[in-house]
Structures are given as structure tokens and as C-alpha cells.
Write an enzyme that holds these catalytic residues in place. Sequence first.
Site, PDB file in Angstrom:
ATOM      1  N   GLN A 196      85.795  22.931  -7.601  1.00 29.28           N
ATOM      2  CA  GLN A 196      85.010  22.817  -8.443  1.00 29.28           C
ATOM      3  C   GLN A 196      85.432  24.118  -9.989  1.00 29.28           C
ATOM      4  OE1 GLN A 196      80.497  24.128  -8.142  1.00 29.28           O
ATOM      5  NE2 GLN A 196      80.179  22.326  -8.382  1.00 29.28           N
ATOM      6  N   HIS A 217      81.909  21.874 -13.444  1.00 26.82           N
ATOM      7  CA  HIS A 217      80.312  22.066 -12.733  1.00 26.82           C
ATOM      8  C   HIS A 217      79.310  21.879 -13.845  1.00 26.82           C
ATOM      9  CE1 HIS A 217      77.207  24.063 -10.750  1.00 26.82           C
ATOM     10  NE2 HIS A 217      78.212  25.210  -9.482  1.00 26.82           N
ATOM     11  N   ASN A 231      73.270  23.808 -12.152  1.00 27.23           N
ATOM     12  CA  ASN A 231      72.636  24.769 -11.233  1.00 27.23           C
ATOM     13  C   ASN A 231      72.371  25.670 -12.683  1.00 27.23           C
ATOM     14  OD1 ASN A 231      72.014  23.132  -8.614  1.00 27.23           O
ATOM     15  ND2 ASN A 231      74.348  23.976  -7.972  1.00 27.23           N
ATOM     16  N   TYR A 237      74.349  26.819 -14.868  1.00 33.20           N
ATOM     17  CA  TYR A 237      75.403  27.222 -15.958  1.00 33.20           C
ATOM     18  C   TYR A 237      75.603  27.348 -16.850  1.00 33.20           C
ATOM     19  CZ  TYR A 237      75.328  29.149 -10.395  1.00 33.20           C
ATOM     20  OH  TYR A 237      75.073  29.986  -8.768  1.00 33.20           O
ATOM     21  N   ARG A 265      79.321  17.545 -11.435  1.00 34.18           N
ATOM     22  CA  ARG A 265      78.022  17.848 -11.233  1.00 34.18           C
ATOM     23  C   ARG A 265      77.593  17.676 -11.958  1.00 34.18           C
ATOM     24  NH1 ARG A 265      76.099  21.479  -6.272  1.00 34.18           N
ATOM     25  NH2 ARG A 265      75.706  19.953  -4.638  1.00 34.18           N
ATOM     26  N   GLY A 291      75.996  19.836   2.213  1.00 35.58           N
ATOM     27  CA  GLY A 291      76.274  21.155   2.046  1.00 35.58           C
ATOM     28  C   GLY A 291      76.283  21.671   3.534  1.00 35.58           C
TER      29      GLY A 291
HETATM   30  C1  8OZ Z   1      74.986  29.500  -4.537  1.00 33.09           C
HETATM   31  C2  8OZ Z   1      75.076  31.377  -4.979  1.00 33.09           C
HETATM   32  C3  8OZ Z   1      75.773  31.592  -5.869  1.00 33.09           C
HETATM   33  C4  8OZ Z   1      76.053  30.514  -6.768  1.00 33.09           C
HETATM   34  C5  8OZ Z   1      75.521  27.461  -7.129  1.00 33.09           C
HETATM   35  C6  8OZ Z   1      78.097  28.052  -7.517  1.00 33.09           C
HETATM   36  O1  8OZ Z   1      74.480  26.983  -7.054  1.00 33.09           O
HETATM   37  C7  8OZ Z   1      76.561  27.832  -7.240  1.00 33.09           C
HETATM   38  C8  8OZ Z   1      75.779  29.294  -6.035  1.00 33.09           C
HETATM   39  C9  8OZ Z   1      75.326  29.324  -4.935  1.00 33.09           C
HETATM   40  O2  8OZ Z   1      75.826  25.957  -8.057  1.00 33.09           O
END
Ligand code: 8OZ
Length: 374
Positions: free
Chosen positions: A97, A178, A181, A183, A230, A328
Site C-alpha cells: 500500500q 492509499h 482514512n 491521509y 483504497r 483485517g
Molecule cells: C492505524 C494506525 C496508524 C495508521 C490507516 C494507515 O488508517 C492507517 C493507520 C491505522 O489507513
Amino acid sequence: MSSLFDPVKFGDIELSNRIVMAPLTRNRSPKAIPNDLNVTYYEQRASAGLIITEGTPVTQQGQGYADVPGLYAPQAVEQWKKVTDAVHKKGGKIVTQIWHVGRISHVSLQPNEGAPVAPSAVPAKSKTYIINPDGSGAFVETSEPRALDKSEIAGVVADYAKGARAAIEAGFDGVEIHGANGYLIDQFLKSGANQRTDEYGGSIENRARFALEVVDAVAAEIGAGKVGIRISPVTPANNIVETEPQAVFNYLVEKLGSRGLAFIHVVEGATGGDRAFTQGDKPFDYHELKDIYRKAGGTGAWLVNNGYTKDTAEQAIASGYADAVAFGKLFIANPDLVERFKTGATSFNELDASKLYGGGATGYTDYPTLEAVA
Ligand code: 8OZ
């Protein structure tokens, strides 16, 4: 009618079953370099139809947490080769990812202790995990980000393509971008984090521009048939907010339809939590999302995730809605999850949530298979 145990193609990647290991951050790769313990962990889970590794930052700037494995150091690529070799020897498939955290970072993790970068200088009310100079770990507030200058964006897009190239060099079967979430890509997509007034902000079309540029750059680098993305249309993870998620993501998947991607990975609801969680004024319609993708010519596998059980996963596949399901927590605690599902096992190891992030083998590579406890 397909079942969880039927093979399926994700673009160029042939999966022997439809049980996918979801990407899971585990913070067990000090200095951003994968190690032998990481090899064991992934090798143990190679019977998944596909492993999607934990997020792997494509640059140090894309790094937001201590001890997550990167893709930018030559040594990391060498070490990832051991992971991909081990999984392939067991007959498995594995993609990584590729990740840029954007504003979800801390100055201590950034090049020259600079501010994390984001679409806009809007801090996330969120925490990240760092290692103090004395070696102890700590959860800290994310640092105030700075807005990327328009002249820098092409370079960040290119960083994802470089990461994808490194992934192929490391022996991965492909990559998952990615886009979820909260980011960087999600920060561009969603109005809560994107206040830009140039062509990367404002309208939905503008906010989707960065995501599509990343997809195109990565696909041009390694071939679209090796690339998935994703997305998490409604998650509140990392303090991300969007008031019109259906419109944003309908637009995005419509544009993805013509790009020949291997798979679209959808986190339904709040990541790792309530599947019914939503943003906007009505429940999100995931079937509509998929229909729009298919009508736009999208042929990638439709991979779904979040809180599925064997039964709900089988229903999602048998109904024709999903092509595969990502698990997961079940995969963390049960390396032989495919075997357990196949044999109708009623017993599953319980997840030790206290060992999710950081530490060593305990709660990582010591979950027993059914065979080991028989
Ligand atoms: C949990 C802790 C830190 C990062 C995500 C990459 O939520 C993460 C992540 C999850 O996609």
C-alpha cells in the site's frame, strides 16, 4: 454464483481465493526498514488470496508514524524482497500500500523537522505516534501542516510513481494507492481539509484532480493492471470531514472507470468501526457507487472491507455485489484464516488489541494456527 474460495483476477494479478488480507499498520519496522520478523508475519498469512501490506510511505515526507516500513530507502527495497519472496514461495500474492500521510504527521518524523504538508494549512485534530529521543514511544498531537505550493504538487505525484517502481523492484505483484482514512489523497478529496482556491480545490472535479493524477502517474509507471486504490467515502478517521461524500466519490469512481485499474477497495462506514457510520445528509449508497464505476467501463475487482464475517462476506460475493472481501483484525489474529473459513471452523483466536502497534513477536507472529493447537 461465486464463493469466497473461487479464484479471481485483480487485473494482472491472479488470486487463488477471494479472501484478502487488509492493510494493517503494525509499527514493527524500526528506521522504516522491514526486518525478519516482518517476513515471518507476512509469510504466515500467505494463504490469503492477496495480501495488501501495511501502508508504506513513498518518501520521508509521507511518513507519519514511528516504525512503519517505507519504500524509499534502497535497504527497505532489499528487505521487502525477502517478504515478497517468502509469500510467493508459499504460493501467495502480495501488493504494497503506497502511502503519503499529508497532515497526519509530526515535525520529528519529517525531513529537517519541517512542517508536514497538506492541501491547506488546516491542522487535523488527531494524534500520531512518535519515538522520543530516549527511545520511549508517545502519542502526540499532529503538527500544524503547511499548504503545498502548486509548484510542488507534481513532485509529490511523482513520489507515488517512484514508490510504485520501488515496489515492483521489491517483487510486489502490484500496489494499492492509499486514498483512504484521512491521509493526503483523502485530504485533497474532502472539503474539511481542502480549502485551496487553485485547480486542486473548490469544485469536486478540482478536489479529485490530485487523486487522478496519482492514479495516472502510478499506472503509467507500472501498468494499470497492477494498481488498485483504497477509498473510504465516509470515514471520520484522522478528523476528515466531507459533507457531500456521495457526489465526491461517484465522480471519482466514474473517472476511474476508464483507467483499467486492477481493483477498487472500499472501506464501508467508519474504518475499523461502525459500518453504518455516515457523513452527509443521507446514508451512503455503496451499490450506487459500484454501479457508476461499472457503467463508466470499470472492470477492476470490487473489493469491500470493514467488519465482514465469513457469512456476510459470502453473501456479498454470492449476491454479485463484491468480487472479494478484505479482512483485517481476523487476519491479524488468525494467520490461517482461509483454512479456518474453508473447514467451517467455529473457533478463532481473539485479537490482543494492546499489541496492535509496536513491540515484537508477541501479538504479531505468535497467533497459533488451528493445526498448531490441534
Ligand atoms: C492505524 C494506525 C496508524 C495508521 C490507516 C494507515 O488508517 C492507517 C493507520 C491505522 O489507513
